[in-house]
Design an enzyme around this catalytic site. Structure first.
Site, short mmCIF file in Angstrom:
data_model
loop_
_atom_site.label_atom_id
_atom_site.label_comp_id
_atom_site.label_asym_id
_atom_site.label_seq_id
_atom_site.Cartn_x
_atom_site.Cartn_y
_atom_site.Cartn_z
N THR A 146 1.23 -0.88 0.24
CA THR A 146 0.01 0.27 -0.51
C THR A 146 0.89 0.93 -0.13
O THR A 146 1.88 0.73 0.73
CB THR A 146 -1.07 -0.55 0.95
OG1 THR A 146 -2.13 -0.99 1.33
CG2 THR A 146 -1.84 0.43 1.58
N GLY A 185 2.71 -2.67 8.50
CA GLY A 185 3.09 -3.03 9.66
C GLY A 185 4.54 -3.76 10.22
O GLY A 185 4.76 -4.38 9.00
N GLU A 429 -7.57 -5.49 4.25
CA GLU A 429 -8.14 -6.58 2.94
C GLU A 429 -8.86 -5.95 1.82
O GLU A 429 -9.68 -7.09 1.51
CB GLU A 429 -8.14 -7.71 3.87
CG GLU A 429 -6.89 -8.62 4.56
CD GLU A 429 -6.03 -8.40 3.69
OE1 GLU A 429 -6.32 -8.95 2.59
OE2 GLU A 429 -4.46 -8.85 4.52
#
Lengths: 665, 665
Positions: A146, A185, A429
């Site tokens: 992303t 993350g 997602e």
């Protein structure tokens, strides 16, 4: 004031709820676990984790983002040690119970995605080089897909990787600010490496998005590597424990061997070669959507129901009958109407989740046998159910929170963090609206095929069934028959009218994409209705297969009926629209629905007890098994950092104000 | 990497939206403010506050609960100084703009309630003693009503105040843990005094709940007074700046003069005397519900719309048309369907709020003339509209948050704190379900009266109108006529069927309270429908009165139509139920509704610009006027405390792991 604060065991208001259960709680728990032996294993693992202070979540609600991150890393490192000690392995049966208990409140989850992506997309040589390093945590990985300006639409990613023949390296760059990697993350503070998705350029030609392993921090002192700007994206609604990161690359060079090359490769002379099918990649994405449902989405709803229903059996407020004691709030019809449909949904989704996993396991076997026929159906299922279940559970947790009034709003209730956590699942997602539209596209295709007499997958054959006439039900009890209510949901009107509108627009000269856009509000509704129908159908089939020795089938039947009738009650317009149901019949549906609330209310507490959450895993002052809610709120509040020090505000601002008075006296 | 990070003025994607406005933004702003001179005053005040660094909210999203509290106290103390400097007074016209800008992010708000309660409930002597002390902040007050075990149902409060003739004192006690005061703002750490609501006992007889002024902390060193246990209730979903407190009293004595005694008194010999009417007390509670709507409920929705709509005009994702640039997400029908009904609602509620304030001002005048006739209607209005507006705005802010995808989930977007703030409004000042049922009780009474031919208040005369036949509309344009759609909402079916069910149950032998309970789910719906109808009606009347010189009337008419049709589209079942609308007509409603989305989309950005929020008051990386969202997200993230230090987790856990590798190399 010793006496008013004593905790005398289980609150009698909660104890009495357990005496009248119409079924065996222990048997239902075993059924939910998939057998009594699974229950035993789960409890043993939970016991081992809960007795280890390193995993404690006490005081979690008081911690800052920095403290949460540190605790998550501590837990992740300790978990490795614990697993060695206990003989648990990554592929063993224990692993799912471990991560379920940890509720994702642990670091290095994206490190696991880093490993998975190398395993799936990397060549054998790459797997052999990187997986052992990652397994031993000698490097820490992340997954950088992303970007600030791009989420769902992967083709739009802007990071570039230009092949330099002279040095046999890829040159990675962030050409503009919207191309910064954003959200990954484990990347903000932990990772040494990451898989970067970038547009591949060779000889000036773009070959689309490809994955590259990039080292981002020094293994000596953890400082960013030259050309790398990396950091944490700051505070979020939840996930304080995760160091979601940003990453900017300026002429960062990685060797040719760092492009993951199971399916394609840039050869030394710049030739681009592709082999194998990419379809299997989509299947991975598809399975991830299904794999999150249980722990990240349905479990939070089960926990929220447990907290809210136990609290509602303890909280007394106002009088139902003049002269009597104040009533338990669970005895108010409005409170039942808030909570019990959520409880029914939690069970419905537990069963649909089992069904989806079986479906995907079968699909995976077919794919391994090189049969890709089921891929479109599986993709449509995973998209639609991810969207529907996350949406429903998010709304359900919010209802539970609000149903607990002011105390639900306290972080100590546990409900706010369940809500902010499950809310994220609507976004990650794949954004839900986009996903529903993917399902709709599949349904429209099937509908067109069926109209043309072509074969369609079994799950959607109902689309070709004849338009129903009028519903024959005459009594409110008729609406407790699955044969009756399943027919309601089988109609394909939302879909057929969308298809008709689409065709009409195109025939009137609209461009295809514009016509599609003008139908999307209705197409989303059609996709939701489809998923809703399948969920009711699977719930009905599950109930039929249940044994009724311990009263389980009967109580599950009530929940199934409630889930179905709640759907009709809440979407009355869809059923009244073409006269399938009359207004008078809708009144009967409402009557049956309200009757069911009163019936299920009697078993409400045992039905949440059956989820078998420990107090520590609920981490809620309102939801503990003993129902001593006020005692616990008070005990926990005293530990708050707001009570641990005299605020500097006193010395700086309050004291001068108040001293002002003293000097005047 | 200088160039990609430069901020080149206003983002062209946002600038272009402003070139095509169909109306004058400045004129609409003036209309919303109630005149151009108000706009000028508001802007001057906002300028004075924003230029003062003491009021800055920079870095607010990074602060801990302790830091937020300290900043709120600092701001409250500084505000007094600022007001003196600027010549602003508590009763001046500036005060509402000041508090609106501060968005409640300031201490001593409950101190103001403390003062108000003494002014209203205290005798002249008490007012003369306490109000000057409080005005000068020589004492800091709070308002201790809610208990751990009691919120909405005040008669159930358990704190006791026993009159001791011998010492002429009241003895205050917390007899059990559920009787602890819990939630009062300014009490956890700041207050020296509070008004405690307790059951009054004289000679063993209980006289019900009464208010007592109790000193809880020393004026010398701020330590709790003997017998007082006081502290902060800990973390909440929002309101980190407020020290919501707990309070336990053990044999705390206050002099007889400390019971607030405008309406009743305990005389030295223990005689209890009551005079005057208590009705005016209820009226105070009633007005508070209306007074919160503007700043605490509608303003957050306006801010959320501003942020989400500006962002949706800047964010590009996926291609609408193959081969073209990626599309602005605001151009997707599904995004319009999420955001534009919220925008219409924000305007609808702005107008209903003006209407309610006028209604209450008139009511207050009547009451001062000792005419209490309008009290039941005003109570029903305040209950129902508080519940409807808070519910709608909370859901609207959540939709805006989710419509911004991942970036909406970042605290830096400003949306999470708007959501968690407005959510609280559904709970405080009366739980919404309880409030809707109060409105329903009033409506049922009126309905019965109308059936019996008795007079009823003007706002509910529609309840006695004849049952409508069939809707005559034949074309989708017909549904843009207020005459047509207002009729839809005028029906009283939900109410009449609830009334019929209620009567039937009672005639069948059910006890009255049980029959009521069994109808509550439907009664809540009936109350919601009533408030919805009034809102549409007031919106229509407002639009009719608007001048159309600057294109304002036309664009407001579109929003009014959208608000109305969205209500029908979302509650289709209620209109199809008795055949008032046919399925084919519902299709026309849908078509008109979707057409409106495309029309209003063209003015969406100017319509939020008209709310005239400064960037500092929005405090959002996504919502600023210049639309430089990515630049701002990056700049703000760099300031996060997660980027200000190397986490101790590195030295403690990561380094040993990674060193492990180095030692092996």
């Amino acid at each position: 004031l010793g006496s008013p604060l004593k905790t005398p065991g289980v609150n009698p208001d909660l104890a009495s709820e357990r005496l009248t259960a119409s079924f065996s709680v222990e048997k239902l728990t075993a059924r939910l676990d998939g057998g009594a032996e699974h229950t035993r294993m789960r409890r043993a693992i939970v016991e081992a984790i809960e007795s280890d202070p390193a995993f404690s979540r006490e005081n979690q609600y008081f911690q800052s983002q920095n403290e949460r991150y540190e605790a998550a890393v501590r837990r992740a490192v300790h978990l490795q040690k614990k697993m060695r000690e206990m003989g648990w392995t990554e592929n063993g049966p224990e692993i799912k119970y471990i991560y379920r208990w940890l509720s994702g409140d642990i670091a290095f989850l994206l490190h696991r995605v880093f490993m998975r992506s190398i395993s799936v997309l990397g060549s054998d040589k790459q797997v052999a080089k990187w997986i052992p390093l990652a397994t031993e945590h000698q490097i820490i990985g992340s997954y950088a897909q992303t970007e600030l300006g791009h989420g769902t639409y992967l083709q739009g990613l802007e990071t570039t990787a230009v092949f330099d023949i002279a040095t046999q390296e890829f040159l990675l760059n962030t050409p503009k600010i919207s191309a910064m990697k954003w959200w990954p993350g484990d990347m903000g503070r932990s990772a040494t490496h990451t898989v970067v998705f970038a547009q591949l350029y060779v000889h000036g030609k773009c070959y689309g998005v490809h994955p590259f392993i990039v080292q981002i921090r020094s293994l000596q002192d953890h400082s960013p590597r030259p050309g790398v700007t990396v950091g944490d994206i700051g505070p979020k609604m939840n996930f304080e424990h995760t160091d979601n990161g940003y990453l900017m690359l300026q002429n960062v060079r990685v060797p040719r061997e760092n492009m993951l090359s199971r399916f394609c490769e840039v050869q030394p002379d710049g030739t681009y070669v592709r082999w194998g099918s990419q379809k299997i990649n989509y299947f991975t994405m598809t399975t991830v959507r299904i794999s999150i449902l249980s722990d990240e989405v349905i479990l939070p709803l089960m926990k929220a129901c447990t907290i809210a229903i136990r609290y509602s059996a303890v909280r007394r407020q106002s009088k139902l009958k003049p002269g009597e004691q104040e009533a338990k709030i669970l005895d108010y019809q409005t409170q039942q109407q808030k909570l019990l449909p959520q409880l029914a949904a939690a069970y419905a989704f537990h069963f649909i989740n089992i069904y989806l996993h079986e479906l995907f396991d079968r699909g995976y076997q077919e794919i391994q046998g090189r049969n890709f026929d089921s891929l479109p159906e599986l993709h449509a299922f995973s998209s639609g159910f991810k969207a529907m279940v996350t949406q429903y559970c998010t709304s359900g947790v919010e209802i539970c929170l609000r149903a607990c009034g002011g105390h639900g709003y306290s972080l100590l209730s546990g409900l706010p963090s369940l809500y902010t956590r499950v809310l994220a699942s609507c976004i990650y997602e794949g954004e839900n609206t986009v996903l529903f539209l993917q399902t709709a596209r599949f349904l429209i295709k099937c509908f067109m095929a069926a109209s043309a007499g072509q074969p369609i997958p079994p799950s959607v054959t109902y689309l070709s069934s004849a338009k129903p006439g009028k519903c024959p039900a005459k009594d409110k009890l008729d609406f407790l028959s699955p044969d009756v209510y399943l027919k309601f949901f089988q109609f394909s009107r939302l879909l057929s009218s969308s298809a008709a509108k689409l065709q009409h627009l195109i025939q009137s000269g609209a461009e295809k994409h514009e016509a599609w856009n003008q139908c999307t509000v209705q197409l989303v509704k059609a996709a939701q209705a489809h998923c809703h129908y399948i969920t009711v159908k699977i719930f009905v089939e599950t109930v039929e297969k249940l044994d009724n020795k311990a009263g389980i089938q009967k109580v599950m039947k009530h929940l199934c009926d409630l889930f179905a009738l709640h759907g009709i009650f809440s979407n009355a317009g869809d059923f009244l629209y073409d006269g399938y149901l009359s207004g008078a019949q809708m009144d009967l549906v409402t009557a049956s629905y309200l009757d069911l609330l009163a019936v299920i209310r009697m078993d409400a507490v045992p039905l949440v007890d059956a989820f078998d959450f420990t107090d520590k895993s609920l981490n809620s002052a309102l939801g503990s098994y003993d129902g001593q809610v006020y005692q616990r709120l008070y005990e926990w509040a005293q530990k708050s950092p707001t009570n641990q020090q005299v605020s500097p505000a006193y010395g700086k601002y309050l004291k001068p104000l108040l001293q002002n008075r003293l000097s005047k006296l």
